[in-house]
Motif scaffolding. Structure first.
Motif, short mmCIF file in Angstrom:
data_model
loop_
_atom_site.label_atom_id
_atom_site.label_comp_id
_atom_site.label_asym_id
_atom_site.label_seq_id
_atom_site.Cartn_x
_atom_site.Cartn_y
_atom_site.Cartn_z
N VAL A 103 2.19 -1.94 -5.20
CA VAL A 103 0.84 -1.57 -5.63
C VAL A 103 0.05 -2.84 -5.97
CG1 VAL A 103 -0.50 -0.36 -7.38
CG2 VAL A 103 1.55 0.69 -6.49
N GLU A 131 2.29 5.71 -8.48
CA GLU A 131 2.40 6.94 -7.68
C GLU A 131 1.86 6.64 -6.29
OE1 GLU A 131 3.74 9.61 -8.71
OE2 GLU A 131 3.55 9.72 -10.89
N ILE A 132 2.76 6.46 -5.33
CA ILE A 132 2.31 6.15 -3.96
C ILE A 132 3.11 6.98 -2.96
CG2 ILE A 132 1.28 3.90 -4.33
CD1 ILE A 132 3.92 2.62 -3.73
N TYR A 133 2.75 6.86 -1.68
CA TYR A 133 3.34 7.71 -0.65
C TYR A 133 4.79 7.33 -0.34
CZ TYR A 133 -1.55 8.76 0.10
OH TYR A 133 -2.84 9.13 -0.08
N PHE A 147 -2.68 0.30 5.57
CA PHE A 147 -3.67 1.34 5.26
C PHE A 147 -4.75 0.78 4.33
CE2 PHE A 147 -4.70 4.97 2.29
CZ PHE A 147 -5.54 5.63 3.16
N PHE A 148 -4.30 0.07 3.30
CA PHE A 148 -5.27 -0.54 2.38
C PHE A 148 -6.15 -1.55 3.10
CE2 PHE A 148 -5.08 0.30 -2.21
CZ PHE A 148 -4.20 1.37 -2.18
N GLU A 162 3.25 -0.07 6.11
CA GLU A 162 2.24 0.90 6.52
C GLU A 162 1.24 1.15 5.39
OE1 GLU A 162 4.88 3.52 9.70
OE2 GLU A 162 4.85 4.09 7.59
N TYR A 163 1.78 1.18 4.18
CA TYR A 163 0.92 1.37 3.02
C TYR A 163 -0.06 0.20 2.89
CZ TYR A 163 -0.35 2.28 -1.86
OH TYR A 163 -1.04 2.54 -3.02
N GLY A 212 10.07 5.50 -0.41
CA GLY A 212 11.00 6.35 -1.15
C GLY A 212 12.29 5.64 -1.52
N SER A 213 12.64 4.58 -0.78
CA SER A 213 13.89 3.88 -1.07
C SER A 213 13.69 2.77 -2.11
CB SER A 213 14.46 3.28 0.22
OG SER A 213 13.61 2.26 0.72
N PRO A 272 -2.62 1.16 -11.44
CA PRO A 272 -2.39 2.11 -12.53
C PRO A 272 -1.07 1.84 -13.25
CG PRO A 272 -1.87 3.14 -10.45
CD PRO A 272 -2.36 1.76 -10.12
N LYS A 284 6.81 8.57 1.73
CA LYS A 284 7.25 8.68 3.12
C LYS A 284 6.65 7.61 4.04
CE LYS A 284 9.83 12.37 2.67
NZ LYS A 284 11.24 12.44 3.07
N LEU A 285 5.82 6.74 3.47
CA LEU A 285 5.31 5.63 4.30
C LEU A 285 6.21 4.42 4.11
CD1 LEU A 285 1.41 5.59 3.80
CD2 LEU A 285 2.71 6.62 5.65
N LYS A 286 6.21 3.55 5.12
CA LYS A 286 6.89 2.27 4.93
C LYS A 286 5.97 1.38 4.11
CE LYS A 286 9.25 2.41 9.36
NZ LYS A 286 9.20 1.94 10.74
#
Lengths: 242, 556
Positions: free
Chosen positions: A144, A86-88, A99-100, A95-96, A133-134, A82, A90-92
């Motif tokens: 992404v 816009e992603i999580y 997850f995918f 980890e993201y 977040g960092s 996109p 609080k995940l590393k």
């Protein structure tokens, strides 16, 4: 690879036609550029292609599969980046990506090889163990992109992918796009950056007020507009109302 | 300056309650239905509320008989002010420190006290919604049954207006100091969560201790009966010390006909205003100190590189989804405190209240139950089932995705995996709740092996049903536009609706159990309960299958 048939979407009780009965076909192995001024209907069209916005009428086929009839099968073949990442938070990063890879069922060795390769390309290796977040905006955008490439999609759909990327990363992304097409896969992206479209795309569509007003290769568009005009001039002429 | 604050208040209220968004949504036919449907759902909460209010109505007579009718008022005011204070901490924390609009407000030429004052007013509006349903039945019952005069109603209006001020001021001051001193680099989130938990336990413990001491000192007084007759404010004076502002408000209303009442009103209102001014003054000194560090995110020490072991093996979609949910729940302070914090705190409070009581009522409790463990088992199962809603995991699961929901809608995840994964994350929180509950029950000697087994199994079955029920409500009207993680969790009406519907469901099951106890053996009741819970879980699951598929398609 991608076929759009009579696709329409209206807002505000049909008063605003965001996408007005458009038809498109994108072949395998093509890089297809989707151009248009702000509010022309680019993002609306893309959202209808990836399952985020239900069309009022018409169909989107991915490799012959109707996105809205058989969404699961269609979504396995595509990936979507996109315009805002816009992603999580609080995940590393890793980890993201895991997850995918889990959702697309990518085995451990394959995911490791692919993720490491793209982390190298986008120079994200030193940050992927930190929480999202960092990250800066551009780093999120790169994450992404990597997450969208993990399952090696047949059709890679990107909405304004160059926004927020540094020049080096945007160069790398263009390389990846070209490479994928050489492998017979397809890339569809929207952009404002006309230079990029001009140099990179096999074919281009220009959308204005929900309608496709031009479609073809760069040279076809030039032929229509007169000799040796730049894409910028063609774009300005076509989208100029007066 | 006033203009600046007013415009900040306006924008904050608009943003918090989505006023512009509602206007926009009223235009769209589909969304209009949701807004019309909403009052109907709220009506479903009325039966439970009616029971509560009629209980309050009868309570008045009890206090009237013993000549302590002022105590009736104190009850209402004290309960609402204590609830406001304790829920206020989390609210203030998220409103001042974890809301995304701070990124926009800080660079503007605003003083801390402008920002704090504006946010304080928005919180006041929200706190009226919490306090009025509690305190109004008391005020109205007292006024109507006692045939009180016009001045009583005028005073009541003033008191009602100021009821949230002192609790919010207290919460604001403590939270601002807390954030300044816990602004430690590195493990800031962890320090704050642990610190917050300890602070809450200490504060609640302190509160319980004062109440129990006040109660026992009154009862142990040799002249107790004599003073009960002569001092019609005895209860209020003794028990009001646990939160003096409530006592002042009570005495203001009770003595409205005399100067005393007027003076107490001045005291209550005056101290509220002074408290607010002090808080605004304090905010100039400490607010930014605690805040600035909160916005930046520290990366872990050393390299962010990954090892080969960081690439996980291939988990099934629902496990991957459940793990992601659990990680987010544990790592977002507001989520953690509301979910895990919620299921842990009740049993701990139960133990603490017993600890702190001067006369341990354990003997009485044991006698009452008469070693009938089945009662404990059934109550335990009901309690765990209710936690399935109170943990807020199911009824906010889609709302918490917020702007990230696009990820799920563009991925090839089957709907059943969406359901399994999200239910699993709720069960994770429930398991923590069950372990703490069983630990507390074991500590009090109120449980045996059979009870552990039954509460765990049937409690988990009930939790599945409750989580699914919450998910149905949440996917039907997800709250996806938010700038502050508190919004999808505690300012989400879905939680309230889920509580209403969930308690109706639980009441029905409780009633069924009660009726069955008269006719069949308790062992069969556990069996029937299991069947009922499994069947309802399956029904909710089938509804969810269709609803999620539809909503994932039509959401915009």
């Amino acid at each position: 690879m991608l076929k759009i048939r009579d696709l329409s979407k209206t807002y505000s009780k049909g008063q605003v036609k965001a996408v007005d009965n458009i038809n498109l076909e994108v072949r395998s192995g093509e890089i297809f550029g989707f151009l248009g001024p702000n509010g022309a209907g680019k993002t609306t069209t893309i959202k209808m292609m990836v399952g985020l916005l239900k069309p009022d009428s018409g169909h989107v086929y991915i490799d012959g599969i109707d996105v809205w009839e058989n969404p699961l099968e269609a979504k396995k073949k595509i990936s979507f980046v996109p315009d805002t990442p816009e992603i999580y938070d609080k995940l590393k990063g890793i980890e993201y990506l895991n997850f995918f890879a889990d959702i697309y069922g990518i085995p451990k060795d394959v995911r490791q090889e692919r993720i490491e390769r793209y982390l190298d390309i986008f120079e994200l290796k030193d940050a992927v163990g930190n929480i999202i977040g960092s990250y800066s905006h551009g780093m999120k955008q790169k994450l992404v992109l990597i997450s969208a490439l993990i399952h090696d999609p047949q059709l890679f759909i990107l909405d304004e992918p160059m926004v927020g990327l540094d020049p080096k990363s945007s160069f790398k992304l263009k390389e990846i796009m070209r490479e994928r097409c050489n492998e017979g896969k397809t890339v569809f992206f929207s952009t404002h950056v006309l230079d990029v479209a001009e140099k990179l795309c096999d074919r281009i569509a220009i959308i204005n007020k929900g309608k496709i007003i031009a479609l073809g290769t760069m040279s076809e568009l030039r032929n229509r507009a007169g000799d040796n005009e730049s894409l910028e001039r063609i774009f300005l002429e076509l989208t100029d109302d007066e | 300056m006033m203009n600046r604050i007013l415009s900040l208040i306006k924008i904050d209220i608009n943003n918090t309650y989505g006023l512009s968004a509602i206007k926009y949504r009223l235009k769209s036919k589909k969304d209009r239905w949701q807004i019309i449907l909403f009052p109907i759902i709220i009506l479903s909460l009325l039966p439970s509320y009616y029971l509560l209010v009629s209980g309050i109505y009868k309570m008045y007579d009890t206090f009237l008989v013993i000549g302590q009718k002022s105590m009736f008022l104190l009850y209402g005011i004290l309960i609402s002010q204590l609830i406001l204070t304790f829920t206020g901490f989390l609210y203030v924390l998220s409103k001042y420190y974890f809301s995304n609009d701070m990124n926009i407000l800080i660079p503007l030429p605003l003083r801390p006290r402008d920002i704090i004052s504006a946010k304080f007013f928005t919180m006041m509006i929200h706190e009226y919604l919490t306090s009025l349903p509690i305190v109004l039945p008391f005020i109205i019952t007292y006024g109507v049954k006692g045939n009180e005069g016009l001045i009583y109603w005028i005073y009541s209006l003033i008191i009602l207006l100021f009821i949230p001020v002192i609790p919010l001021v207290l919460a604001s001051i403590i939270v601002m100091a807390f954030m300044k001193f816990t602004n430690i680099k590195g493990k800031k989130d962890l320090v704050r969560i642990v610190g917050y938990a300890i602070m809450m336990i200490l504060l609640i413990g302190f509160q319980l201790k004062i109440q129990s001491m006040a109660g026992s000192s009154m009862m142990n007084d040799e002249d107790f009966l004599y003073r009960l007759v002569t001092d019609s404010n005895l209860f209020v004076r003794k028990l009001g010390v646990s939160f003096p502002p409530s006592m002042w408000a009570t005495l203001a209303l009770y003595n409205y006909m005399s100067l005393t009442g007027f003076l107490y009103t001045i005291l209550f209102v005056g101290l509220s205003l002074i408290g607010f001014a002090f808080m605004a003054f304090l905010s100039e000194r400490v607010f930014f100190d605690g805040l600035i560090g909160s916005i930046e995110v520290h990366t872990s020490q050393g390299s962010g590189r990954v090892k080969a072991s960081d690439f996980s093996k291939n988990y099934s979609a629902y496990i991957a989804l459940g793990l992601k949910e659990v990680k987010l729940l544990l790592r977002t302070p507001i989520y953690l405190l509301n979910s895990v914090g919620g299921v842990v705190i009740f049993p701990i409070l139960m133990i603490m209240s017993i600890f702190l009581e001067e006369a341990v009522p354990m003997g009485e409790l044991n006698m009452l139950i008469g070693q009938n463990y089945h009662i404990i088992n059934l109550v335990g199962i009901g309690y765990v089932t209710m936690l399935g809603i109170l943990n807020c995991v199911g009824c906010t699961t889609f709302s918490r995705e917020g702007k990230n929901l696009w990820i799920h809608r563009t991925m090839p995840i089957e709907v059943k995996d969406q359901i399994f994964g999200r239910v699993l994350s709720s069960l994770f929180v429930q398991l923590i709740g069950i372990i703490v509950l069983l630990g507390c029950l074991a500590y009090m000697g109120l449980i045996n092996l059979q009870g552990i087994f039954l509460i765990t199994i049937l409690g988990l079955l009930g939790s599945i049903a409750m989580t699914e029920l919450g998910m149905i409500i949440d996917i039907y009207r997800p709250l996806l536009e938010w700038d502050n993680p508190q919004k999808p969790m505690k300012q989400n009406l879905n939680v309230l609706i889920a509580m209403g519907v969930g308690s109706l469901y639980l009441l029905a099951i409780g009633f069924l159990t009660y009726k069955l106890m008269e006719i069949i053996d308790i062992i069969f009741i556990y069996g029937i309960l299991a069947v009922v819970l499994i069947v309802s879980s399956y029904i909710f699951y089938s509804i969810l299958l269709r609803l999620i598929k539809r909503q994932f398609e039509v959401l915009e």
